[in-house]
Design a protein around this motif. Structure first.
Motif, PDB file in Angstrom:
ATOM      1  N   ASP A   1       0.663  -1.241  -0.075  1.00  0.00           N
ATOM      2  CA  ASP A   1       0.025  -0.162  -0.092  1.00  0.00           C
ATOM      3  C   ASP A   1       0.895   1.326  -0.046  1.00  0.00           C
ATOM      4  O   ASP A   1       2.045   1.092   0.277  1.00  0.00           O
ATOM      5  CB  ASP A   1      -0.820   0.061   1.291  1.00  0.00           C
ATOM      6  CG  ASP A   1      -1.872   0.946   1.304  1.00  0.00           C
ATOM      7  OD1 ASP A   1      -2.084   1.638   0.241  1.00  0.00           O
ATOM      8  OD2 ASP A   1      -2.485   1.120   2.300  1.00  0.00           O
TER       9      ASP A   1
ATOM     10  N   LYS B   1       0.624   4.680   1.835  1.00  0.00           N
ATOM     11  CA  LYS B   1      -0.377   5.497   2.808  1.00  0.00           C
ATOM     12  C   LYS B   1      -0.564   6.884   2.697  1.00  0.00           C
ATOM     13  O   LYS B   1      -1.202   7.406   3.289  1.00  0.00           O
ATOM     14  CB  LYS B   1      -0.081   4.898   4.356  1.00  0.00           C
ATOM     15  CG  LYS B   1      -0.452   3.371   4.447  1.00  0.00           C
ATOM     16  CD  LYS B   1      -0.747   3.235   5.916  1.00  0.00           C
ATOM     17  CE  LYS B   1      -1.274   1.904   6.273  1.00  0.00           C
ATOM     18  NZ  LYS B   1      -0.518   0.549   6.226  1.00  0.00           N
TER      19      LYS B   1
ATOM     20  N   GLY C   1      -6.150   6.735   3.873  1.00  0.00           N
ATOM     21  CA  GLY C   1      -6.566   5.214   4.152  1.00  0.00           C
ATOM     22  C   GLY C   1      -5.853   4.435   3.099  1.00  0.00           C
ATOM     23  O   GLY C   1      -6.090   3.128   2.896  1.00  0.00           O
TER      24      GLY C   1
ATOM     25  N   TYR D   1      -5.502 -10.004   8.329  1.00  0.00           N
ATOM     26  CA  TYR D   1      -4.649  -8.755   7.503  1.00  0.00           C
ATOM     27  C   TYR D   1      -3.335  -8.633   8.406  1.00  0.00           C
ATOM     28  O   TYR D   1      -3.473  -7.856   9.503  1.00  0.00           O
ATOM     29  CB  TYR D   1      -5.302  -7.792   7.054  1.00  0.00           C
ATOM     30  CG  TYR D   1      -4.617  -6.338   6.773  1.00  0.00           C
ATOM     31  CD1 TYR D   1      -3.727  -5.770   7.340  1.00  0.00           C
ATOM     32  CD2 TYR D   1      -5.128  -5.698   5.698  1.00  0.00           C
ATOM     33  CE1 TYR D   1      -2.882  -4.533   6.932  1.00  0.00           C
ATOM     34  CE2 TYR D   1      -4.674  -4.386   5.387  1.00  0.00           C
ATOM     35  CZ  TYR D   1      -3.419  -4.090   5.945  1.00  0.00           C
ATOM     36  OH  TYR D   1      -2.950  -2.948   5.439  1.00  0.00           O
TER      37      TYR D   1
ATOM     38  N   GLU E   1       0.711  -4.022  12.370  1.00  0.00           N
ATOM     39  CA  GLU E   1      -0.615  -4.092  13.032  1.00  0.00           C
ATOM     40  C   GLU E   1      -1.326  -5.327  12.428  1.00  0.00           C
ATOM     41  O   GLU E   1      -0.736  -5.734  11.515  1.00  0.00           O
ATOM     42  CB  GLU E   1      -1.499  -2.666  12.513  1.00  0.00           C
ATOM     43  CG  GLU E   1      -1.414  -2.704  11.102  1.00  0.00           C
ATOM     44  CD  GLU E   1      -2.599  -1.668  10.804  1.00  0.00           C
ATOM     45  OE1 GLU E   1      -3.423  -1.011  11.123  1.00  0.00           O
ATOM     46  OE2 GLU E   1      -2.558  -1.374   9.439  1.00  0.00           O
TER      47      GLU E   1
ATOM     48  N   ASN F   1      -5.128  -6.300  11.044  1.00  0.00           N
ATOM     49  CA  ASN F   1      -6.510  -5.935  10.838  1.00  0.00           C
ATOM     50  C   ASN F   1      -7.560  -7.032  10.830  1.00  0.00           C
ATOM     51  O   ASN F   1      -6.932  -8.103  10.294  1.00  0.00           O
ATOM     52  CB  ASN F   1      -6.850  -5.219   9.641  1.00  0.00           C
ATOM     53  CG  ASN F   1      -6.152  -3.565   9.920  1.00  0.00           C
ATOM     54  OD1 ASN F   1      -5.989  -2.991  10.981  1.00  0.00           O
ATOM     55  ND2 ASN F   1      -5.373  -3.230   8.742  1.00  0.00           N
TER      56      ASN F   1
ATOM     57  N   ARG G   1      -9.892  -7.949   8.677  1.00  0.00           N
ATOM     58  CA  ARG G   1     -10.773  -7.843   7.547  1.00  0.00           C
ATOM     59  C   ARG G   1      -9.756  -7.560   6.142  1.00  0.00           C
ATOM     60  O   ARG G   1      -8.522  -7.552   6.550  1.00  0.00           O
ATOM     61  CB  ARG G   1     -11.638  -6.457   7.523  1.00  0.00           C
ATOM     62  CG  ARG G   1     -10.681  -5.243   8.056  1.00  0.00           C
ATOM     63  CD  ARG G   1     -10.859  -4.132   7.595  1.00  0.00           C
ATOM     64  NE  ARG G   1     -10.036  -2.931   8.384  1.00  0.00           N
ATOM     65  CZ  ARG G   1      -8.887  -2.626   7.801  1.00  0.00           C
ATOM     66  NH1 ARG G   1      -8.853  -2.749   6.448  1.00  0.00           N
ATOM     67  NH2 ARG G   1      -8.178  -1.832   8.179  1.00  0.00           N
TER      68      ARG G   1
ATOM     69  N   GLY H   1      -7.792  -5.617   3.173  1.00  0.00           N
ATOM     70  CA  GLY H   1      -7.252  -4.360   3.296  1.00  0.00           C
ATOM     71  C   GLY H   1      -7.999  -3.463   2.043  1.00  0.00           C
ATOM     72  O   GLY H   1      -8.418  -4.135   1.315  1.00  0.00           O
ATOM     73  N   ASP H   2      -8.031  -2.205   2.271  1.00  0.00           N
ATOM     74  CA  ASP H   2      -8.495  -1.476   1.246  1.00  0.00           C
ATOM     75  C   ASP H   2      -7.304  -0.382   0.989  1.00  0.00           C
ATOM     76  O   ASP H   2      -7.081   0.399   1.996  1.00  0.00           O
ATOM     77  CB  ASP H   2      -9.591  -0.852   1.704  1.00  0.00           C
ATOM     78  CG  ASP H   2     -10.351   0.207   0.743  1.00  0.00           C
ATOM     79  OD1 ASP H   2      -9.740   0.325  -0.368  1.00  0.00           O
ATOM     80  OD2 ASP H   2     -11.493   0.496   0.864  1.00  0.00           O
ATOM     81  N   PRO H   3      -6.652  -0.145  -0.055  1.00  0.00           N
ATOM     82  CA  PRO H   3      -6.945  -0.992  -1.417  1.00  0.00           C
ATOM     83  C   PRO H   3      -6.422  -2.203  -1.629  1.00  0.00           C
ATOM     84  O   PRO H   3      -6.288  -2.684  -2.805  1.00  0.00           O
ATOM     85  CB  PRO H   3      -6.402   0.378  -2.128  1.00  0.00           C
ATOM     86  CG  PRO H   3      -5.305   0.867  -1.675  1.00  0.00           C
ATOM     87  CD  PRO H   3      -5.665   0.670  -0.025  1.00  0.00           C
ATOM     88  N   GLU H   4      -5.570  -3.049  -0.753  1.00  0.00           N
ATOM     89  CA  GLU H   4      -5.049  -4.074  -1.268  1.00  0.00           C
ATOM     90  C   GLU H   4      -5.725  -5.177  -1.855  1.00  0.00           C
ATOM     91  O   GLU H   4      -5.402  -5.681  -2.885  1.00  0.00           O
ATOM     92  CB  GLU H   4      -4.316  -4.647   0.260  1.00  0.00           C
ATOM     93  CG  GLU H   4      -3.216  -4.134   0.942  1.00  0.00           C
ATOM     94  CD  GLU H   4      -3.733  -3.147   1.746  1.00  0.00           C
ATOM     95  OE1 GLU H   4      -4.637  -2.546   1.676  1.00  0.00           O
ATOM     96  OE2 GLU H   4      -2.753  -2.758   2.644  1.00  0.00           O
TER      97      GLU H   4
HETATM   98  N1  GLY Z   1      -4.758  -0.247   3.409  1.00  0.00           N
HETATM   99  C1  GLY Z   1      -4.766  -0.137   4.881  1.00  0.00           C
HETATM  100  C2  GLY Z   1      -5.817  -0.693   5.384  1.00  0.00           C
HETATM  101  O1  GLY Z   1      -6.532  -1.305   4.625  1.00  0.00           O
HETATM  102  O2  GLY Z   1      -5.892  -0.714   6.503  1.00  0.00           O
END
Ligand code: GLY
Ligand code: AMP
Length: 429
Positions: free
Chosen positions: A217, A219, A231, A273, A287, A289, A291, A293-296
């Motif tokens: 990503d 950022k 994001g 994630y 970190e 997550n 869920r 990733g956005d935009p991954e």
């Molecule tokens: N690309 C960062 C996120 O989805 O948290």
């Protein structure tokens, strides 16, 4: 596992990630009727919009039961942390996404750090504080460079990467001062790590973990990784600078976390994630997550060869198999078109043109993020990140060239984007 029975699906979310998930679900022969709450301007051709509070567990489970939904897919973190998956599963409906307790891997940095410590996973040394004076005293004692983070969900903005002690102290004050709401009531102070970043998404049913392709990503808002954190401004996959050894370490780390949670009685099912920093001492966790990733997701799913309905159901019912997912050899690059001013304030409601022209290019898909349709069916901007212009091609250079050529075809008042997405991939480490 594969049966030919069709399932009706409710997808929660409204971003580019959800558009990419929806497009992949729609390809499955098992996809029945598709519903989305709330969705965006790009999604209503594939799915029916549902008026529903996606963060209300009772409302989501109730609607899903009334409409004989066979799979609920949760895109963003907020419904996960709110316990929507728990309610859906309690109603006897399969769900993709972890229960609320497991989603604390994202919902609380302190929880995630404690799990990582028990699992023996490498991550930045940290301390957490609920008292501003104690936190500031610690920051003065250790000194910059250092990282200050609001503990809860802050939409990617609650992280201050401070080069100096003064900057860090300002960050501490900002967190405790309420800038990030309740998310700042607990503050985590971390050692600063150095190296390139890599995202590794993985699917898991709580026992088996299948890692997806690597992605990277971008950022920061401006070219050259300058400006404020956003994001995500663009992304590519796979990441060639990652060595086989680093990849194996990252997969092992994710497996250990899922196993540790299982040993503690918490089944983590859904997408895990991992955000990693490839330090000179090996990959370390930035970190987790709970869920995609956005935009991954917008560069990972187009390259994935799998029936997403089958795979999501397998994550839920504990039958995930490593053989369910394969990859094509292509490269994917996605450039995010944003509204001028993002991540600060920006205007909405600008007419977008040229999406069809961009999508007419071989290998190009435009995922919608902050868009909506007006009464005449025109596509309007409706957020900071507006569109994810994604290209898939046999070489990285070709994919990058195509993505940027497609960006040129699209226009709206205030269109802004980074011109250096993926350059690091060419330049190496
Ligand atoms: N690309 C960062 C996120 O989805 O948290
Ligand atoms: P996070 O939301 O925790 O992933 O943090 C957002 C961004 O801040 C990361 O993608 C990194 O670029 C940066 N960051 C977070 N923690 C650290 C750290 N301990 N050392 C260096 N950079 C960090």
């Amino acid at each position: 596992m594969s049966t030919s029975q069709k399932v009706d699906i409710l997808l929660l979310g409204a971003g580019g990630r959800e558009h990419a998930i929806l497009a992949k679900l729609a390809e499955s022969p098992r996809a029945g009727k598709l519903y989305v709450a709330p969705g965006n301007g790009g999604m209503y051709g594939l799915a029916t919009k549902v008026e529903l509070d996606a963060e209300d567990p009772v409302a989501v489970a109730g609607w899903a039961r009334e409409h004989a939904i066979g799979l609920v897919v949760i895109g963003p973190e907020a419904p996960l942390v709110a316990g929507v998956a728990d309610a859906v599963r309690s109603a006897g409906i399969p769900c993709f996404g972890p229960n609320g307790e497991a989603a604390q891997m994202e919902g609380s940095k302190k929880f995630a750090k404690q799990v990582m410590a028990r699992a023996g996973v490498p991550t930045a040394a940290y301390r957490s504080f609920t008292d501003e004076d104690e936190c500031a005293a610690y920051v003065r004692q250790v000194g910059g460079p250092i990282v200050v983070k609001a503990d809860g969900l802050a939409a990617g903005k609650g992280v201050i990467v401070a080069q100096t002690t003064e900057e860090a102290l300002e960050g501490v004050h900002e967190c405790f001062g309420g800038t990030f709401g309740d998310a700042g009531a607990t503050v985590v102070v971390e050692e600063m790590m150095e190296g390139p970043e890599c995202s590794l998404l993985a699917l898991t049913d709580g026992k088996t973990l299948v890692s997806l392709a690597t992605s990277q990503d971008h950022k920061r808002a401006l070219d050259g990784d300058r400006g404020p954190n956003t994001g995500g401004m663009g992304v590519y996959s796979p990441v060639p600078m990652v060595t086989d050894e680093e990849l194996a370490t990252m997969v092992d780390i994710e497996k250990r976390v899922v196993a540790e949670l299982a040993a503690e009685g918490i089944t983590y099912s859904g997408c895990l994630y991992g955000g990693f920093m490839l330090t000179k001492d090996g990959p370390k966790v930035l970190e987790f997550n709970a869920r995609f990733g956005d935009p991954e997701t917008q560069v990972v799913l187009p390259r994935m060869k799998a029936d997403l309905v089958d795979v999501f159901l397998a994550c839920d019912d504990g039958t995930l198999d490593a053989g369910d997912v394969r990859w094509d050899d292509d490269w994917a690059v996605s450039v995010v078109l944003t509204s001028a001013g993002y991540p600060g304030s920006y205007e909405k409601g600008k007419v977008i043109t040229g999406i069809e022209d961009a999508e007419a290019m071989d290998g190009v898909t435009v995922y919608h993020a902050g868009t909506r349709l007006d009464d005449e069916g025109r596509v309007l901007t409706n957020g900071g990140r507006v569109l994810d212009v994604t290209a898939v091609a046999p070489t990285f250079e070709k994919a990058r060239e195509l993505a940027y050529a497609a960006c040129q075809k699209i226009d709206f008042d205030g269109k802004t984007y980074r011109s250096d997405i993926g350059l690091r991939c060419i330049q190496g480490r």
